[in-house]
Enzyme design. Structure first.
Site, mmCIF file in Angstrom:
data_model
loop_
_atom_site.group_PDB
_atom_site.id
_atom_site.type_symbol
_atom_site.label_atom_id
_atom_site.label_comp_id
_atom_site.label_asym_id
_atom_site.label_seq_id
_atom_site.Cartn_x
_atom_site.Cartn_y
_atom_site.Cartn_z
ATOM 1 C CD GLU A 79 -1.304 -0.256 3.671
ATOM 2 O OE1 GLU A 79 -2.010 0.860 3.962
ATOM 3 O OE2 GLU A 79 -1.289 -1.006 4.528
ATOM 4 C CB CYS A 111 -2.564 -4.531 6.520
ATOM 5 S SG CYS A 111 -1.828 -2.810 7.106
ATOM 6 C CG HIS A 233 -2.499 -6.960 10.249
ATOM 7 N ND1 HIS A 233 -1.447 -6.229 9.640
ATOM 8 C CD2 HIS A 233 -3.276 -5.804 10.441
ATOM 9 C CE1 HIS A 233 -1.224 -5.270 9.767
ATOM 10 N NE2 HIS A 233 -2.580 -4.675 10.074
HETATM 11 N N1 COA Z 1 1.245 2.320 30.678
HETATM 12 C C1 COA Z 1 0.621 1.201 30.149
HETATM 13 N N2 COA Z 1 -0.456 1.366 29.249
HETATM 14 C C2 COA Z 1 -0.695 2.632 29.084
HETATM 15 C C3 COA Z 1 -0.208 3.824 29.674
HETATM 16 C C4 COA Z 1 0.906 3.502 30.510
HETATM 17 N N3 COA Z 1 1.418 4.516 31.058
HETATM 18 N N4 COA Z 1 -0.813 4.874 29.164
HETATM 19 C C5 COA Z 1 -1.803 4.588 28.236
HETATM 20 N N5 COA Z 1 -1.813 2.961 28.187
HETATM 21 C C6 COA Z 1 -2.661 1.957 27.386
HETATM 22 C C7 COA Z 1 -4.133 2.349 27.244
HETATM 23 O O1 COA Z 1 -4.923 2.024 28.172
HETATM 24 C C8 COA Z 1 -4.365 1.688 26.067
HETATM 25 O O2 COA Z 1 -4.441 0.382 26.050
HETATM 26 P P1 COA Z 1 -5.812 -0.267 25.734
HETATM 27 O O3 COA Z 1 -5.896 -0.116 24.220
HETATM 28 O O4 COA Z 1 -5.755 -1.908 26.116
HETATM 29 O O5 COA Z 1 -7.027 0.385 26.483
HETATM 30 C C9 COA Z 1 -3.169 1.896 24.937
HETATM 31 O O6 COA Z 1 -2.091 2.310 26.032
HETATM 32 C C10 COA Z 1 -3.160 2.962 24.001
HETATM 33 O O7 COA Z 1 -3.706 4.114 24.610
HETATM 34 P P2 COA Z 1 -4.495 4.854 23.616
HETATM 35 O O8 COA Z 1 -4.883 6.196 24.351
HETATM 36 O O9 COA Z 1 -5.869 4.250 23.096
HETATM 37 O O10 COA Z 1 -3.724 5.404 22.363
HETATM 38 P P3 COA Z 1 -3.872 6.361 21.225
HETATM 39 O O11 COA Z 1 -5.344 7.025 21.512
HETATM 40 O O12 COA Z 1 -2.771 7.245 21.147
HETATM 41 O O13 COA Z 1 -3.856 5.331 19.877
HETATM 42 C C11 COA Z 1 -3.754 3.894 18.345
HETATM 43 C C12 COA Z 1 -3.418 4.078 19.721
HETATM 44 C C13 COA Z 1 -2.970 2.321 18.127
HETATM 45 C C14 COA Z 1 -5.068 3.900 17.981
HETATM 46 C C15 COA Z 1 -2.979 4.779 17.225
HETATM 47 O O14 COA Z 1 -1.614 4.630 17.687
HETATM 48 C C16 COA Z 1 -3.183 4.491 16.069
HETATM 49 O O15 COA Z 1 -4.283 5.247 15.439
HETATM 50 N N6 COA Z 1 -2.439 3.907 15.188
HETATM 51 C C17 COA Z 1 -2.604 3.406 13.841
HETATM 52 C C18 COA Z 1 -3.971 2.766 13.369
HETATM 53 C C19 COA Z 1 -3.652 1.222 14.030
HETATM 54 O O16 COA Z 1 -2.514 0.746 13.917
HETATM 55 N N7 COA Z 1 -4.841 0.615 13.939
HETATM 56 C C20 COA Z 1 -4.992 -0.680 14.349
HETATM 57 C C21 COA Z 1 -5.896 -1.580 13.837
HETATM 58 S S1 COA Z 1 -5.464 -1.667 11.805
#
Ligand code: COA
Length: 390
Positions: A79, A111, A233
């Site tokens: 992609e 993906c 994945h």
């Molecule tokens: N210690 C441990 N864990 C912690 C933490 C800390 N200090 N602070 C936050 N976390 C955890 C949260 O509780 C959460 O866990 P959970 O998902 O089990 O509830 C996790 O870390 C991620 O935190 P979150 O606030 O949801 O992260 P974010 O809003 O920054 O977004 C993604 C995370 C993955 C959605 C973002 O990086 C993203 O959009 N990535 C690209 C898209 C992607 O990969 N999508 C996946 C499907 S294809």
């Protein structure tokens, strides 16, 4: 006739950034990246690597002269391709010296691309049992500096040969798949960075897994107890765990423990590379096979593929008797050991160093890149690739 994965290789660039350091520089608790998201290191591609060179480097480690003669189809899942018309497969075909009487194409569905390529390859081998197909899954995941997806970037490629009587994994007949139009992640042609609704992409991934797993169970009659491991994945290593958890609740305790332990092993390489988009599921499979040394021949392995947008598929394969002989465990150990850490400012500078988009000529310093196959520059809008080992 058994058809499946005969050989499997991967390549990731020689540079990485440490996720603890990235978190600190972004004023985020490192636990969020290392535990919450589950990433330790993130591959950083130098400007001399693109999806073509990553894939060619991955294929270089697995192909011998006999393979190059037998391969009559190269399918490139990506992609983050480099051209809207010419397929990346044609470049790799030339760089590796594959038999000219071959088809070479590129396929795209986020993906999911490499999985589509494998299923297409399976059909091709069923009709042409003497041939081999080279499947490539190669990407550079870019969301942007300081973006919400930054911690889930990465770069790398997998290369698989698909053949009759495969060395590693015979793919089983039953497969479950689905498509739904979802705007969870996309990248318009004018952007070199992806757009994402992170929360929606997580939800869709989990929902797709639950649905295709149920469909697979109904079609095949198999249940969790029939699997030694399920690979996923992995956009980040916590993702598969989130999807597996609700499904696991129905299984006996010993099955739950086995699948959880093997899941952990299957995430080791991904935890140290980051998201490689279409190659990510297969990097997880490589991690499982190379890191869990006592997986028994005949074991059933599940594979869940998800490509945002969205297409999902669950399929399975049986480990072949001498599968360990076909792995590149030592070579991958060396690849990881030889990587060099860059600081966050160095990573940012590399991230910002992009190729011109106005057709101007550029010459790149490929001596800085230890990869055998590199992008040496652009002349008159044409990418110039070099295979240093030729
Ligand atoms: N210690 C441990 N864990 C912690 C933490 C800390 N200090 N602070 C936050 N976390 C955890 C949260 O509780 C959460 O866990 P959970 O998902 O089990 O509830 C996790 O870390 C991620 O935190 P979150 O606030 O949801 O992260 P974010 O809003 O920054 O977004 C993604 C995370 C993955 C959605 C973002 O990086 C993203 O959009 N990535 C690209 C898209 C992607 O990969 N999508 C996946 C499907 S294809």
């Amino acid at each position: 006739m058994n058809i499946g994965i005969d050989k499997i290789g991967f390549y990731t660039p020689h540079l990485y950034v440490d996720m603890n350091e990235l978190a600190v520089s972004r004023d985020i608790d490192p636990g969020k990246f290392t535990i919450g998201i589950g990433q330790e290191k993130m591959a950083v591609p130098p400007v001399t690597q693109d999806s073509v060179t990553l894939a060619a480097n991955a294929a270089l480690e697995i192909l011998d002269d006999a393979d190059k003669e037998q391969i009559d189809f190269v399918i490139f899942g990506t992609e983050t391709g480099v051209d809207s018309s010419k397929s990346a497969a044609v470049y790799v075909h030339e760089l590796l010296g594959i038999n000219p009487n071959a088809r070479a194409i590129e396929v795209k569905q986020a993906c999911y691309g490499a999985t589509a390529a494998i299923q297409m390859a399976k059909g091709h081998i069923a009709l042409n049992p003497e041939s081999k197909v080279l499947v490539l899954g190669s990407d550079i995941a870019r969301y942007g500096l300081n973006s919400s997806g930054e911690a889930t970037q990465g770069a790398g490629a997998v290369a698989l040969t698909i053949s009759a009587n495969p060395g590693i994994l015979a793919l089983e007949e039953k497969s479950a798949y689905m498509t739904a139009d979802v705007m969870d992640f996309w990248r318009p042609v004018y952007s070199d960075k992806a757009f994402v609704d992170g929360k929606l992409s997580n939800e869709q991934y989990i929902e797709f897994f639950a649905k295709v797993w149920k469909q697979y169970k109904d079609k095949s009659g198999f249940d969790l107890k029939d699997f030694e491991a399920i690979t996923f994945h992995l956009p980040y290593t916590k993702m598969g765990k989130k999807a597996l958890k609700p499904v696991l609740a129905d299984a006996p305790e010993n099955v739950q423990e086995r699948l959880k332990a093997n899941y952990q092993v299957s995430t080791n390489y991904n935890r140290n590379v980051g998201n490689i988009y279409t190659g990510s599921l297969y990097l997880s499979l490589i991690s499982l096979l190379e890191q869990k040394e006592d997986l028994e021949r005949g074991s059933r392995i599940g594979l869940f593929s998800y490509g945002s947008g969205a297409v999902g598929e669950f399929f399975s394969g049986i480990l072949q008797p001498n599968y360990r002989d076909y792995l590149k465990t030592e070579s991958h150990r060396n690849m990881f050991a030889l990587r060099k850490k860059v600081t966050v400012p160095e990573y940012e500078a590399i991230f910002e160093e992009t190729l011109p988009t106005d057709g101007s000529t550029v010459k790149l310093d490929i001596e800085m890149d230890p990869a055998k196959i590199c992008l040496a520059g652009i002349t008159e809008n044409m990418r110039q690739y070099v295979n240093k080992s030729k």
